[in-house]
Design an enzyme around this catalytic site. Structure first.
Site, PDB file in Angstrom:
ATOM      1  N   ASP A   7       0.851  -1.181   0.000  1.00 30.21           N
ATOM      2  CA  ASP A   7       0.000   0.000   0.000  1.00 30.21           C
ATOM      3  C   ASP A   7       0.891   1.236   0.000  1.00 30.21           C
ATOM      4  OD1 ASP A   7      -2.906   0.912   0.261  1.00 30.21           O
ATOM      5  OD2 ASP A   7      -1.926   2.113   1.800  1.00 30.21           O
ATOM      6  N   SER A   8       0.331   2.333  -0.466  1.00 31.41           N
ATOM      7  CA  SER A   8       1.095   3.572  -0.455  1.00 31.41           C
ATOM      8  C   SER A   8       1.306   4.072   0.966  1.00 31.41           C
ATOM      9  CB  SER A   8       0.368   4.644  -1.273  1.00 31.41           C
ATOM     10  OG  SER A   8      -0.919   4.886  -0.728  1.00 31.41           O
ATOM     11  N   CYS A  70      -3.481  -1.090  -2.392  1.00 34.09           N
ATOM     12  CA  CYS A  70      -3.736   0.313  -2.741  1.00 34.09           C
ATOM     13  C   CYS A  70      -4.596   0.362  -4.001  1.00 34.09           C
ATOM     14  CB  CYS A  70      -2.406   1.024  -2.967  1.00 34.09           C
ATOM     15  SG  CYS A  70      -2.553   2.729  -3.531  1.00 34.09           S
ATOM     16  N   GLU A 162      -4.269   9.316   7.720  1.00 34.61           N
ATOM     17  CA  GLU A 162      -2.843   9.076   7.924  1.00 34.61           C
ATOM     18  C   GLU A 162      -2.290   9.943   9.064  1.00 34.61           C
ATOM     19  OE1 GLU A 162      -0.279   7.241   6.235  1.00 34.61           O
ATOM     20  OE2 GLU A 162      -1.734   6.047   5.126  1.00 34.61           O
ATOM     21  N   CYS A 194     -11.099   2.570  -1.514  1.00 35.95           N
ATOM     22  CA  CYS A 194      -9.778   2.905  -0.976  1.00 35.95           C
ATOM     23  C   CYS A 194      -9.636   2.119   0.303  1.00 35.95           C
ATOM     24  CB  CYS A 194      -9.645   4.404  -0.715  1.00 35.95           C
ATOM     25  SG  CYS A 194      -8.114   4.872   0.145  1.00 35.95           S
ATOM     26  N   HIS A 196      -8.150   2.778   2.947  1.00 34.42           N
ATOM     27  CA  HIS A 196      -8.276   3.574   4.167  1.00 34.42           C
ATOM     28  C   HIS A 196      -9.740   3.675   4.609  1.00 34.42           C
ATOM     29  CE1 HIS A 196      -4.280   4.976   2.941  1.00 34.42           C
ATOM     30  NE2 HIS A 196      -4.118   5.487   4.143  1.00 34.42           N
TER      31      HIS A 196
END
Length: 269
Positions: A7-8, A70, A162, A194, A196
């Site tokens: 993942d980024s 991601c 984040e 996504c 997240h």
């Protein structure tokens, strides 16, 4: 032996957590490109080059199979990497297909022509880069016809998560849902596109209303991975598991520990 999850940033930990629960016997190597996150505001070529470099590093660490947790990387890099040719014995998979299979109620490997499905109006919440790529709509068109997809680019949500600012993240989610509803007042289903966003799943559900079915990726990807490994038992790799980051290991470890509510220790990639 480890399966790689890329993942980024930290969003892929939602996929990792579900995969560990579904496959407790499997070691996982998690790799976050936190130094360059978020990917969702980068152009497609940049995302492709960054993803390609990270996956190559994961292969060097012994992963034969890498999951692009991601969505932006899945949208911008997956097909290009696969079509460009992968090293012998290596595989890279994305996260869109398990979602689409669940949405369209098609089994993995069902290669029959696209057909009408029960859900006709779908809201897609994703990063600006994923929305711009139209990768979700392209993959959906292989499996279903007549589905109206309204995409909403959710700028700022990943950054807030984040940074650990969940109050801001919640406010942004509600704002993006309001914007989506102005374009599609009555979606039947919503895709959290996504990794997240599962951390904000209840906020999405509350804002959308109980009549909207929300599809989140963690469990779906974990189930798909379990099926894949059952059919390809040689893809477990030959490296050890662990957590790697291109960012500051201490800071990333602290954030990851908050995310999963268990101690996570990253090391420098």
């Amino acid at each position: 032996m480890a399966v790689g999850i890329f993942d980024s940033g930290l969003g892929g930990l939602t996929v990792l957590n579900a995969a560990q629960q579904r496959l407790p016997e499997v070691d996982f190597l998690y790799y976050g490109d936190n130094a360059r996150a978020p990917y969702g505001v980068r152009d497609a070529e940049d995302v492709y080059q960054l993803t390609k470099a990270a996956v190559a590093d994961m292969w060097d660490k012994g992963c034969d199979l890498v999951i692009l947790a991601c969505n932006t990387a899945s949208a911008a890099a997956l097909r290009r990497m696969q079509e460009g040719g992968l090293p012998q014995g290596k595989r890279v998979l994305g996260v869109f297909v398990p979602l689409i299979e669940a949405l369209t109620e098609r089994q993995w490997g069902d290669n029959s022509p696209p057909r009408e499905v029960a859900v006709q109006h779908v809201a897609l919440f994703a990063t600006p880069a994923t929305v711009a790529s139209r990768a979700f709509q392209r993959e959906l068109a292989f499996r279903a016809i007549g589905v109206d997809v309204e995409a909403q680019a959710c700028g700022g949500v990943v950054d807030a998560i984040e940074e650990g600012d969940m109050i801001l993240a919640e406010a942004l989610v509600r704002s993006h849902v309001d914007a989506l509803k102005r374009k599609m007042p009555h979606p039947e289903a919503a895709i959290l596109g996504c990794t997240h966003y599962p951390l904000m799943e209840q906020t999405f559900q509350d804002a959308l209303g109980p009549e909207v079915k929300v599809f989140s990726q963690g469990r779906l990807v974990a189930d798909s991975l379990a099926d894949y490994l059952q059919r390809h038992p040689g893809m477990y790799g030959n490296g050890a598991g662990g957590f790697f980051t291109t960012g500051n290991p201490g800071r990333v470890s602290d954030r990851a520990t908050q995310f999963l509510r268990r101690e996570i220790t990253f090391q420098a990639a």
